[in-house]
Design a protein around this motif. Structure first.
Motif, PDB file in Angstrom:
ATOM      1  N   LEU A 194       0.870  -1.187  -0.017  1.00  0.00           N
ATOM      2  CA  LEU A 194       0.116   0.013   0.098  1.00  0.00           C
ATOM      3  C   LEU A 194       0.732   1.177  -0.071  1.00  0.00           C
ATOM      4  O   LEU A 194       0.501   2.207  -0.677  1.00  0.00           O
ATOM      5  CB  LEU A 194      -0.795   0.033   1.166  1.00  0.00           C
ATOM      6  N   SER A 195       2.044   1.260   0.722  1.00  0.00           N
ATOM      7  CA  SER A 195       2.781   2.326   0.857  1.00  0.00           C
ATOM      8  C   SER A 195       3.306   2.610  -0.397  1.00  0.00           C
ATOM      9  O   SER A 195       3.695   3.684  -1.014  1.00  0.00           O
ATOM     10  CB  SER A 195       3.826   2.083   1.887  1.00  0.00           C
ATOM     11  N   LEU A 196       3.901   1.433  -1.178  1.00  0.00           N
ATOM     12  CA  LEU A 196       4.675   1.286  -2.542  1.00  0.00           C
ATOM     13  C   LEU A 196       3.360   2.328  -3.459  1.00  0.00           C
ATOM     14  O   LEU A 196       3.789   2.954  -4.306  1.00  0.00           O
ATOM     15  CB  LEU A 196       4.769   0.277  -3.051  1.00  0.00           C
ATOM     16  N   VAL A 197       2.318   1.710  -3.647  1.00  0.00           N
ATOM     17  CA  VAL A 197       1.148   2.500  -4.312  1.00  0.00           C
ATOM     18  C   VAL A 197       1.064   3.881  -4.067  1.00  0.00           C
ATOM     19  O   VAL A 197       1.073   4.592  -5.074  1.00  0.00           O
ATOM     20  CB  VAL A 197      -0.065   1.417  -4.257  1.00  0.00           C
ATOM     21  N   CYS A 198       0.969   4.212  -2.819  1.00  0.00           N
ATOM     22  CA  CYS A 198       0.500   5.571  -2.507  1.00  0.00           C
ATOM     23  C   CYS A 198       1.787   6.501  -2.639  1.00  0.00           C
ATOM     24  O   CYS A 198       1.636   7.608  -3.116  1.00  0.00           O
ATOM     25  CB  CYS A 198       0.274   5.553  -0.890  1.00  0.00           C
ATOM     26  N   GLU A 199       3.101   6.077  -2.727  1.00  0.00           N
ATOM     27  CA  GLU A 199       4.139   6.783  -2.804  1.00  0.00           C
ATOM     28  C   GLU A 199       4.628   6.869  -4.399  1.00  0.00           C
ATOM     29  O   GLU A 199       5.608   7.735  -4.743  1.00  0.00           O
ATOM     30  CB  GLU A 199       5.481   5.928  -1.734  1.00  0.00           C
ATOM     31  N   SER A 200       3.976   6.276  -5.158  1.00  0.00           N
ATOM     32  CA  SER A 200       4.305   6.176  -6.580  1.00  0.00           C
ATOM     33  C   SER A 200       3.764   7.517  -7.145  1.00  0.00           C
ATOM     34  O   SER A 200       3.289   8.342  -6.431  1.00  0.00           O
ATOM     35  CB  SER A 200       3.379   5.066  -7.348  1.00  0.00           C
ATOM     36  N   GLU A 201       4.083   7.758  -8.413  1.00  0.00           N
ATOM     37  CA  GLU A 201       3.613   8.875  -8.847  1.00  0.00           C
ATOM     38  C   GLU A 201       2.259   8.882  -9.679  1.00  0.00           C
ATOM     39  O   GLU A 201       1.674   9.908 -10.475  1.00  0.00           O
ATOM     40  CB  GLU A 201       4.578   9.506 -10.308  1.00  0.00           C
TER      41      GLU A 201
ATOM     42  N   ARG B  17       7.400  -0.608 -18.744  1.00  0.00           N
ATOM     43  CA  ARG B  17       6.647  -1.854 -18.300  1.00  0.00           C
ATOM     44  C   ARG B  17       7.304  -2.418 -17.077  1.00  0.00           C
ATOM     45  O   ARG B  17       6.312  -2.977 -16.180  1.00  0.00           O
ATOM     46  CB  ARG B  17       7.054  -3.007 -19.497  1.00  0.00           C
ATOM     47  N   LYS B  18       8.411  -2.364 -16.615  1.00  0.00           N
ATOM     48  CA  LYS B  18       8.867  -2.906 -15.436  1.00  0.00           C
ATOM     49  C   LYS B  18       8.279  -2.244 -14.382  1.00  0.00           C
ATOM     50  O   LYS B  18       7.593  -2.714 -13.407  1.00  0.00           O
ATOM     51  CB  LYS B  18      10.275  -2.847 -15.368  1.00  0.00           C
ATOM     52  N   ASP B  19       8.081  -0.859 -14.621  1.00  0.00           N
ATOM     53  CA  ASP B  19       7.393  -0.084 -13.487  1.00  0.00           C
ATOM     54  C   ASP B  19       5.986  -0.265 -13.426  1.00  0.00           C
ATOM     55  O   ASP B  19       5.496  -0.652 -12.169  1.00  0.00           O
ATOM     56  CB  ASP B  19       7.787   1.400 -13.721  1.00  0.00           C
ATOM     57  N   ALA B  20       5.361  -0.613 -14.323  1.00  0.00           N
ATOM     58  CA  ALA B  20       3.951  -0.815 -14.498  1.00  0.00           C
ATOM     59  C   ALA B  20       3.572  -2.308 -13.944  1.00  0.00           C
ATOM     60  O   ALA B  20       2.868  -2.558 -13.152  1.00  0.00           O
ATOM     61  CB  ALA B  20       3.336  -0.894 -15.715  1.00  0.00           C
ATOM     62  N   GLU B  21       4.593  -3.373 -13.947  1.00  0.00           N
ATOM     63  CA  GLU B  21       4.623  -4.830 -13.436  1.00  0.00           C
ATOM     64  C   GLU B  21       4.525  -4.434 -11.898  1.00  0.00           C
ATOM     65  O   GLU B  21       3.891  -5.314 -11.143  1.00  0.00           O
ATOM     66  CB  GLU B  21       5.505  -5.545 -14.073  1.00  0.00           C
ATOM     67  N   VAL B  22       5.390  -3.813 -11.700  1.00  0.00           N
ATOM     68  CA  VAL B  22       5.560  -3.534  -9.886  1.00  0.00           C
ATOM     69  C   VAL B  22       4.261  -2.905  -9.456  1.00  0.00           C
ATOM     70  O   VAL B  22       3.869  -3.543  -8.355  1.00  0.00           O
ATOM     71  CB  VAL B  22       6.901  -2.901  -9.447  1.00  0.00           C
ATOM     72  N   PHE B  23       4.056  -1.939  -9.955  1.00  0.00           N
ATOM     73  CA  PHE B  23       2.700  -1.371  -9.387  1.00  0.00           C
ATOM     74  C   PHE B  23       1.656  -2.160  -9.563  1.00  0.00           C
ATOM     75  O   PHE B  23       0.871  -2.081  -8.475  1.00  0.00           O
ATOM     76  CB  PHE B  23       2.488   0.038 -10.590  1.00  0.00           C
ATOM     77  N   LEU B  24       1.303  -2.984 -10.901  1.00  0.00           N
ATOM     78  CA  LEU B  24       0.163  -3.668 -10.855  1.00  0.00           C
ATOM     79  C   LEU B  24       0.272  -4.693  -9.731  1.00  0.00           C
ATOM     80  O   LEU B  24      -0.711  -5.196  -9.148  1.00  0.00           O
ATOM     81  CB  LEU B  24       0.125  -4.236 -12.108  1.00  0.00           C
ATOM     82  N   ASP B  25       1.346  -5.431  -9.451  1.00  0.00           N
ATOM     83  CA  ASP B  25       1.389  -6.568  -8.590  1.00  0.00           C
ATOM     84  C   ASP B  25       1.409  -5.935  -7.127  1.00  0.00           C
ATOM     85  O   ASP B  25       0.434  -6.778  -6.580  1.00  0.00           O
ATOM     86  CB  ASP B  25       3.038  -6.964  -8.561  1.00  0.00           C
ATOM     87  N   ALA B  26       1.494  -4.819  -6.885  1.00  0.00           N
ATOM     88  CA  ALA B  26       1.377  -4.266  -5.487  1.00  0.00           C
ATOM     89  C   ALA B  26      -0.214  -3.948  -5.470  1.00  0.00           C
ATOM     90  O   ALA B  26      -0.833  -4.240  -4.272  1.00  0.00           O
ATOM     91  CB  ALA B  26       2.129  -3.007  -5.212  1.00  0.00           C
TER      92      ALA B  26
END
Length: 136
Positions: free
Chosen positions: A94-101, A115-124
């Protein structure tokens, strides 16, 4: 959830997440996938806020979700945490998602995204949304 608005938010969260995954994996559009995934977690957190609000205050909360919280993932996540701390693994995602841009303003960015950033975001986002679904 018993509350109709909470159910609607949860259904929207699950649908937006499915859409985001398809957009990333079948169309290879990382920016669009991230954009939709952000709305998925927003809807999931709003479902939880409604579900964890007393029945007498749910109509006030529904209005507050639209007028006060709007698309602010940080404020939503802080208040969800106040209503019941998620497990550490979920709290970290949740912190990863909220601290994203992530923001609704991404709709104006014509770039393809990473793509890599999107994969990390979607996994979270997936883990957070699944946690919300299990918790309601």
């Amino acid at each position: 959830p018993k509350n109709i608005d909470a159910r609607r938010y949860l259904r929207a969260a699950l649908r937006r997440l499915d859409d985001a995954i398809l957009i990333l994996h079948q169309l290879d559009r990382p920016a669009a996938a991230t954009y939709l995934a952000g709305y998925s977690v927003e809807c999931a957190l709003k479902a939880m806020m409604l579900d964890r609000t007393s029945k007498q205050k749910q109509s006030d909360m529904a209005l507050k979700l639209k007028k006060h919280y709007r698309h602010n993932l940080i404020t939503l996540s802080e208040d969800v945490r106040r209503k019941g701390q998620p497990p550490l693994s979920i709290s970290q995602k949740l912190s990863l998602v909220c601290e994203s841009e992530w923001s609704p303003e991404q709709r104006y960015d014509p770039g393809p995204g990473d793509r890599k950033d999107a994969e990390v975001f979607l996994d979270a986002v997936t883990l957070v949304v699944q946690w919300v679904e299990r918790s309601l």
